[in-house]
Scaffold this active site. Sequence first.
Site, PDB file in Angstrom:
ATOM      1  N   HIS A 113      -0.292  -9.318   1.672  1.00 23.30           N
ATOM      2  CA  HIS A 113      -0.769  -7.992   1.242  1.00 23.30           C
ATOM      3  C   HIS A 113      -0.568  -6.893   2.276  1.00 23.30           C
ATOM      4  O   HIS A 113      -0.882  -5.742   2.010  1.00 23.30           O
ATOM      5  CB  HIS A 113      -2.239  -8.061   0.840  1.00 23.30           C
ATOM      6  CG  HIS A 113      -3.216  -7.901   1.969  1.00 23.30           C
ATOM      7  ND1 HIS A 113      -3.149  -8.629   3.140  1.00 23.30           N
ATOM      8  CD2 HIS A 113      -4.294  -7.093   2.107  1.00 23.30           C
ATOM      9  CE1 HIS A 113      -4.145  -8.289   3.936  1.00 23.30           C
ATOM     10  NE2 HIS A 113      -4.852  -7.363   3.339  1.00 23.30           N
TER      11      HIS A 113
ATOM     12  N   LEU B  92      -3.071   7.368   2.795  1.00 25.63           N
ATOM     13  CA  LEU B  92      -2.032   7.833   1.881  1.00 25.63           C
ATOM     14  C   LEU B  92      -0.859   8.247   2.761  1.00 25.63           C
ATOM     15  O   LEU B  92      -1.061   8.968   3.743  1.00 25.63           O
ATOM     16  CB  LEU B  92      -2.545   9.002   1.046  1.00 25.63           C
ATOM     17  CG  LEU B  92      -1.590   9.563  -0.009  1.00 25.63           C
ATOM     18  CD1 LEU B  92      -2.372  10.019  -1.239  1.00 25.63           C
ATOM     19  CD2 LEU B  92      -0.792  10.727   0.531  1.00 25.63           C
ATOM     20  N   GLU B  93       0.332   7.764   2.453  1.00 27.53           N
ATOM     21  CA  GLU B  93       1.512   8.126   3.256  1.00 27.53           C
ATOM     22  C   GLU B  93       2.607   8.698   2.370  1.00 27.53           C
ATOM     23  O   GLU B  93       2.837   8.203   1.260  1.00 27.53           O
ATOM     24  CB  GLU B  93       2.085   6.884   3.971  1.00 27.53           C
ATOM     25  CG  GLU B  93       1.334   6.510   5.224  1.00 27.53           C
ATOM     26  CD  GLU B  93       2.052   5.436   6.077  1.00 27.53           C
ATOM     27  OE1 GLU B  93       1.471   5.040   7.081  1.00 27.53           O
ATOM     28  OE2 GLU B  93       3.179   5.014   5.728  1.00 27.53           O
TER      29      GLU B  93
END
Lengths: 474, 139
Positions: free
Chosen positions: A397, A203-204
């Site tokens: 992706h 998660l950033e």
Amino acid sequence: MVKKIDQYRFVIPKTYKPGMNVEGLIYADDELIKQIERDQTKDQVANVATLRGLVGRSLAMPDAHQGYGFCIGGVAAADLEEGVVSAGGVGFDINCGVRLLAAPFAVDDVRGKLDQLLNQLFRDIPCGTGRKGPVEISRSELDLVLKDGARWAVRNGHGKEPDLNRIEDYGALPEAEPAFVSERAKDRGQYQLGTLGSGNHFLEIQAVDEVFEPGVAGTFGIQKGQVVVLMHSGSRGLGHQVCTDFLDLMQAGMKKYGLSVIDRQLACVPISSREGGSYLGAMAAAANFAFANRQMMTHRAREAFRRVLGSGDLRIVYDVCHNIAKIETHEVDGTLKRVLVHRKGATRSFPAGHPVLPEELRGAGQPVLIPGSMGTSSYVLVGTEQAMKETFGSSCHGAGRAMSRTQARRETTADELLSEMKEKGILVRGETRSGLVEEKPDAYKDVSRVVDVVQGAGIARKVAKLVPLAVMKG
Amino acid sequence: MRAGYTILEHPSDLGIEARGRTLPELFQRAATALCSIIVELETVRVREQREVVITASDREQLFVRWLTEILYLYDGTGFVCKDFRVESLSSTNLKATVLGEALRPSIHSRLLDVKAVTYHQLSVRQHDEGWVARVFLDI
């Protein structure tokens, strides 16, 4: 031999390997093709081309690298009557995907509280191996998660109704059949709902650094200087076990249907068979688990923002799957046809006007979210007509790995990595030091080059570039 | 080579090459290698045991299913394995006792999530001095 046909396309002819039913096509430039040719990607693209009933070509996106059976970054579409479905063509992490959230803050609003915010997120969103999720649910409730995906999460207070419009397939694949998911898979997933996981999941907190198409960015709800949150996670142990179960079942099924494959990991059965139907039902259920998982983490992220910054109004820009198989309508040899599109490390890239998009996005096209490696840029792209014409509406992706985990650990220590991140002004929290090092920025290809190839080939267009402010790794 | 196994490189994941003088030793060492990727084995004690019975259509599938079982015990039931006793083994059947303890996050130093055991370039072969197996894991 691979043949370069233009600046961004390399064809693998049917003569490359005995048994190829269709050609292979790799999207790359001269630099990326060199990296791609260092491992077994090319052979894996050719192996996929031997599967029965494939239409078009066996494709590899510019972030492609060696995987299991299929390469990572692989796309292949199969005829519904003649073709096969392969559990390995979706992969172990079913509906591994990316979600982008837009915060009501500019970078300067959060700078002084970034450390506190990252710590709050790290406390509130379980990450790392084997961690339990924030809710305990019964087995019968888990079946509802598998049936309804993000809709289940919203119904149970983890988000809002408008969130669903901004999720691929509106957060739930209707074909889901929880009864086809084994008890073992449910054992593995039951306590992991709402957890990030480890490996390359993250998660950033990021900032929108550059906007290439302001009109489209405006429709998506992002603008230059804005704070956003990007998360990457999937269906956890539940999805992994579904794939494991069906690899075995498909190996047995191949004998029954007179099929053979070059690589055991490509085990497959006819789409129209009982086993094929069971897999697609179980896969959709696992995909729904992943949608619910990302929805629950979104809810926790909103709570963390509210606690630290006073507002948790994080709006979903979009949520994309990049390990999935879906029945879609595409033009094949001049006629519209229903086909099963396997996307193994590839993102759907549907253009403006596509009927499956929600009205609020239909004028612009589907957001395509491309995370870079830790400490480098990520991108928001938009789907195109060209993708519909040549990649079954698919794009890349991510950056794609360029270095093994062991090599990454040999080359860099955790202290060196953390000081490099600190010099760049990026905060990092990780569950394990070795896990961090394995995900170091140069263990991946240059994401900007990958995205430039995608844009050059016309299978998606750049909308915005995101840069990291703080990173949380499982 | 450490304790009869080596961790192999893969562009995105990890593999195991295990060696054993006998087939049961090979299976035990491969299981130890898998557990060493998931958790610091020094932090795990033997307090409980689980009985495992596995069938498969051939030796390679039996090997994958054995490692998948160890992974399930950890990820599906919270049991961390440390030692393995193979009681009986043929090319399609395995009976073993797995020793370890319930996962305690505060004590056990966890390393990596292993998603699955793959069939990619899988081999289980006999040679002059015993057995060698190669298997890749999805991380």
